[in-house]
Structures are given as C-alpha cells and as structure tokens.
Motif scaffolding. Structure first.
Motif, PDB file in Angstrom:
ATOM      1  N   SER A 389       0.835  -1.205   0.000  1.00  0.00           N
ATOM      2  CA  SER A 389       0.000   0.000   0.000  1.00  0.00           C
ATOM      3  C   SER A 389       0.866   1.250   0.000  1.00  0.00           C
ATOM      4  CB  SER A 389      -0.930   0.016   1.222  1.00  0.00           C
ATOM      5  OG  SER A 389      -0.192   0.116   2.426  1.00  0.00           O
ATOM      6  N   ARG A 390       0.250   2.349  -0.363  1.00  0.00           N
ATOM      7  CA  ARG A 390       0.911   3.658  -0.278  1.00  0.00           C
ATOM      8  C   ARG A 390      -0.110   4.688   0.171  1.00  0.00           C
ATOM      9  NH1 ARG A 390       3.065   5.645  -5.734  1.00  0.00           N
ATOM     10  NH2 ARG A 390       0.825   5.857  -6.104  1.00  0.00           N
ATOM     11  N   ALA A 391       0.222   5.410   1.227  1.00  0.00           N
ATOM     12  CA  ALA A 391      -0.656   6.465   1.736  1.00  0.00           C
ATOM     13  C   ALA A 391      -0.107   7.819   1.304  1.00  0.00           C
ATOM     14  CB  ALA A 391      -0.748   6.398   3.257  1.00  0.00           C
ATOM     15  N   ASP A 406      -3.655   3.961  -1.657  1.00  0.00           N
ATOM     16  CA  ASP A 406      -3.673   3.075  -2.819  1.00  0.00           C
ATOM     17  C   ASP A 406      -3.209   1.713  -2.351  1.00  0.00           C
ATOM     18  OD1 ASP A 406      -4.494   5.113  -4.494  1.00  0.00           O
ATOM     19  OD2 ASP A 406      -2.452   5.670  -5.051  1.00  0.00           O
ATOM     20  N   VAL A 407      -3.969   0.673  -2.676  1.00  0.00           N
ATOM     21  CA  VAL A 407      -3.743  -0.656  -2.115  1.00  0.00           C
ATOM     22  C   VAL A 407      -3.682  -1.702  -3.219  1.00  0.00           C
ATOM     23  CG1 VAL A 407      -4.703  -2.458  -0.607  1.00  0.00           C
ATOM     24  CG2 VAL A 407      -4.900  -0.039   0.051  1.00  0.00           C
ATOM     25  N   ILE A 408      -2.671  -2.562  -3.153  1.00  0.00           N
ATOM     26  CA  ILE A 408      -2.601  -3.737  -4.022  1.00  0.00           C
ATOM     27  C   ILE A 408      -3.060  -4.938  -3.216  1.00  0.00           C
ATOM     28  CG2 ILE A 408      -1.112  -5.252  -5.379  1.00  0.00           C
ATOM     29  CD1 ILE A 408       0.748  -2.931  -5.855  1.00  0.00           C
ATOM     30  N   VAL A 441     -10.196   7.778   1.660  1.00  0.00           N
ATOM     31  CA  VAL A 441     -10.401   7.081   0.393  1.00  0.00           C
ATOM     32  C   VAL A 441      -9.434   5.907   0.331  1.00  0.00           C
ATOM     33  CG1 VAL A 441     -10.332   7.250  -2.127  1.00  0.00           C
ATOM     34  CG2 VAL A 441     -11.087   9.216  -0.767  1.00  0.00           C
ATOM     35  N   VAL A 442      -9.947   4.724   0.014  1.00  0.00           N
ATOM     36  CA  VAL A 442      -9.125   3.543  -0.228  1.00  0.00           C
ATOM     37  C   VAL A 442      -9.364   3.091  -1.656  1.00  0.00           C
ATOM     38  CG1 VAL A 442      -8.671   1.147   0.412  1.00  0.00           C
ATOM     39  CG2 VAL A 442      -9.189   2.827   2.197  1.00  0.00           C
ATOM     40  N   ARG A 443      -8.296   3.119  -2.447  1.00  0.00           N
ATOM     41  CA  ARG A 443      -8.407   2.755  -3.861  1.00  0.00           C
ATOM     42  C   ARG A 443      -7.597   1.487  -4.109  1.00  0.00           C
ATOM     43  NH1 ARG A 443      -6.881   8.719  -6.259  1.00  0.00           N
ATOM     44  NH2 ARG A 443      -4.813   8.013  -5.528  1.00  0.00           N
ATOM     45  N   PHE A 444      -8.176   0.537  -4.835  1.00  0.00           N
ATOM     46  CA  PHE A 444      -7.459  -0.676  -5.189  1.00  0.00           C
ATOM     47  C   PHE A 444      -6.798  -0.480  -6.545  1.00  0.00           C
ATOM     48  CE2 PHE A 444     -10.862  -2.562  -2.391  1.00  0.00           C
ATOM     49  CZ  PHE A 444     -10.013  -2.731  -1.306  1.00  0.00           C
TER      50      PHE A 444
END
Length: 461
Positions: A389-391, A406-408, A441-444
């Motif tokens: 992830s990256r915040a 942003d999350v993988i 916000v959490v984005r995949f």
C-alpha cells in the motif's frame, strides 16, 4: 586498517580461491581472473592518483572497474544509472574529477576532462596491479530531486560491518541483491561477496522478474537482499515459490511486520532479517528476531563499535562505519560535534522496542496535522488480503487535506469482496490510528511505482 597496512579489494581475490564469479544476465567473469586481466583496456596506470568518475551502462563493468581502481586511484565517484545528466557538471567540479571511466566515450567529447578511459568486455590480459594507496569511495545520496550530496567513505568504513561478522561459515556463499551495486545497499552486498570468498549475481533492470529468479536459481544464489518494496514485488509475482535462498535480508525502507511474515512464510527455512544502513551513517545494526522495529536496548549502548541515540524522535548514529565527510564546494558537516550522524529516520518507543515511523522529510500534511505515511501503510499492510500500500495526502476544500490509500490486493483475492475489504481496512485503521490518519479514500490498484533505488515512490496527489 592502519596507514602502514593498506588493503584494497584486489587483496581479497586470492588466486587459490577457484570458482568465484561475478555475473549478470549476459556475462560470467571469473573473480580470480581480475588479478591478471583488465576491464580498462590496460590503462589502469594512467588512472593512478586521479579522481575518477565511474559512469558505466551496466553493473558488471562497474564492479570490475571498482576492483581495479581501488588502491590505485585517489578517489572514485560511483554514478547510479538514473543520475540526472544535468547534475554531472556540478558533481565533476565538487569531486575534483580529472578522469572518467565509461563505456560511451562519445558522451564525454564536450566535457573538459583530462582523461577518458573506456571499459569493455571481454577482459584482456594485463600485468597484476599493486595496492598503492587508500582510495576514497564517493557515493551519491538518494531521496532528493535536487543535486545529490556526495558522501566520502574509506574501504575500512564500508567493510566495517562485514569484517566484524568474520568469515563466512560453511561453503562459500553466492550473493545477489535487487539493488544496483552503485548505491550503498548494493555496494554492501558486492563487498560482502568479495571479502567472504563468495560469488556475486547482479540484477538487470531490463530483465523480467521471473527470468531474474530463474537466473538466481541457475547460479545457486544462497544469500540475497533488497528493499521491502523489492520483496513485496517478488511475493506478488508468484516467482518466490521457485526460489529457496537460505539468507534473506531487507533494508532501505521500513520493514513492517506484514512483509517480514510474508517472507518467513515464503522461505520457511531461510534466515530472514532486516538491517539498518544509510549512505551517510553506514551499516548500523541488524535485527534477526522476526519482528519489526528494534530492541530499545540497542540505544544508549555500544555494540560492534556502533553507538546510537534518539534526539527529538530522530535516530542518530556514531561509529567508524559512517562516511567521513560530504565532498563539494558547499559541503556541510556530515556529523555533529560529537560525531553523530542525524539519519532523519524517525522512531517511536513503544514498550521495550523502537519502531520506525517514517522520514522527517516525508511527512504529509492532513488538515494542519503532521502524518508519517509509513505508519498508515504498516496498519493497512497487516490486512491478510493486502500485499502492498501507499498512503498520501489529497487536498480537501473542507478539511484542507485527507489521507488517500492506494492498495494492491494479494493474488487470488475475489474482486467481489472489494467493498468488504475496503470497510475492513478502514475499521482496522480506526482501531489503531488517530482519526486524522485514517484514510478517507481507499483505492485498489494493480501496481505502485518504485524508484530506481527500490523504494516506494512518494508524491502527493
């Protein structure tokens, strides 16, 4: 090393140690051949006593040139492959460069350099060189978009941690690293291979990860290092299932519990640990207990010649392994008056352990409050369905700034569970973080950018 007993890399290449090699994706070179062969076209003597800039297209020629030049050149400046060409003139002036080793001599026709030497493979026969002086090793700091600083090391400082550990036990190790050896982390592995009587397998930025792992297996790699981002990419690729090193090390970024646990699961018989080092502070310490952070009793004591303290949350280090100076016309002091280097890495004491929370210069602003993105990422990465992830911050007309993550997701995660996983991540963050640190916000995403140094690329949206 005393002034009366100066050693260079070539002094560790005994011709009796057969079978040692350094290789990349295209060539395999016998390390013992280096004693009687040259990558410099037989022009080493012309470089004696000079300040040499190494600007080569690949790691193999760079490593061979380092071995030849050490103990002969006055100093050598190692240039990583992504060096901004606009910085070259300033670096040449700051390092007092009067010679260049290159494999692209045409690039230097317009530069006012006294001597240009071309490095080339295959090696050619040459008279054995003799160690004449202690060469100064110059390395560029990373993590800045401006002109990098030049940190000066001696071979003694660069190899202090290696010598302290003593010779390798058992069969000679075969070393590899995801780093480039022209950066501090990669150079440490290169030096370990030379000093330990082992071999070295170099990475190739143009090689697919699966092909790289196949080559590591073919060469019998037993010891390997990289940043946590390097290792997360390997774990995501599925190639780890075809690889079984005995020694796995992380450095260069915060090693959170998720990546340590992931590596232990992938390599159950390997020794998995993380090390702290930086271009300026040198090698500080290693942690081999499988846990993130480091024991509190590391601070305030002297261990293997390294002393640490924490000032205003920043880790500071003093040892004979630190760089001895910044080099250049506007160089500032590298260490304080007591000899401590301020690493800029922020730590926090929780119970009997210190935890890294981020870089002083990497703080993001959320509604006027300071936040370390790595702290948020460590919590997100603990979710079993998250691989990486990256915040970062994003401007908000209401609060001034919000956290976006942003999350993988891990391989095999059911896309239909996206909302469920997103809600779980937010709930997990709310339970473990202050409210202003919780992602709004959490984005995949499918991928996250990694810098040429192997670190997660960071920039606010």
């Amino acid at each position: 090393m005393s002034p009366r007993e100066i050693f260079a890399l070539r002094d560790y290449l005994s011709p009796e140690l057969k079978g040692r090699t350094i290789s990349d994706a295209h060539h395999v070179v016998s390390l013992t051949d280096v004693l009687s062969h040259t990558v410099l076209g037989g022009r080493l003597r012309e470089l004696a006593g000079r300040s040499v800039l190494l600007k080569l297209s690949d790691q193999l020629k760079s490593g061979l040139a380092m071995i030849e030049l050490d103990g002969v050149a006055r100093r050598m400046l190692l240039c990583p492959p992504d060096l901004n060409p606009d910085h070259l003139d300033a670096l040449i002036a700051d390092a007092e460069i009067d010679a260049v080793v290159t494999d692209d001599p045409g690039q230097w026709t317009e530069k006012a350099i006294a001597l240009i030497v071309t490095a080339q493979l295959p090696l050619s026969a040459s008279a054995p060189a003799k160690t004449e002086r202690a060469t100064e090793w110059l390395m560029l700091t990373s993590g800045t978009s401006g002109l990098p600083k030049i940190a000066a090391h001696t071979l003694e400082a660069l190899t202090g941690a290696i010598v302290a550990e003593g010779p390798a036990r058992g069969s000679a190790p075969v070393w590899a690293t995801f780093y480039d050896i022209r950066r501090y982390g990669g150079l440490q592995i290169f030096l370990r291979a030379v000093l330990s009587g082992g071999s070295m397998v170099l990475s190739d930025p143009h090689e697919a990860l699966g092909d790289h792992v196949a080559r590591l297996n073919e060469r019998g790699v037993s010891h390997i290092s990289g940043t946590p981002s390097h290792w997360r990419k390997l774990l995501m690729s599925g190639a780890a299932a075809k690889f079984a090193p005995g020694y796995v090390r992380l450095s260069g970024e915060i090693a959170d519990q998720a990546v340590l646990d992931g590596l232990k699961a992938a390599f159950p018989t390997a020794s998995v640990g993380h090390a702290y080092a930086s271009t300026e502070a040198g090698v500080g310490f290693a942690v081999n207990d499988g846990l993130e952070g480091f024991p509190a009793d590391y601070v305030g004591t002297v261990s293997n010649g390294v002393e640490m303290k924490v000032v205003d949350g920043s880790l500071r280090i003093r040892s004979r392994r630190i760089a001895h100076a910044y080099v250049g016309r506007n160089a500032t002091a590298l260490a304080d008056c007591d000899g401590f280097v301020d690493s800029g890495d922020m730590v926090e004491l929780r119970g009997d352990r210190y935890y890294f929370v981020g870089r002083r210069g990497g703080i993001i602003n959320i509604g006027g409050l300071k936040v370390h993105p790595e702290e948020i990422e460590a919590v997100i990465n603990r979710h079993p369905d998250v691989r990486m992830s990256r915040a970062k911050s994003r401007k908000s007309p209401i609060t001034g700034g919000i956290v976006v993550a942003d999350v993988i997701l891990a391989d095999g995660t059911d896309p239909a569970r996206a909302k469920e996983i997103r809600d779980q991540i937010v709930t997990q963050c709310r339970a473990q973080l202050a409210s202003h640190k919780v992602p709004a916000v959490v984005r995949f995403v499918d991928a996250l950018d990694v810098t040429p140094a192997g670190k997660l690329a960071r920039s606010d949206a």
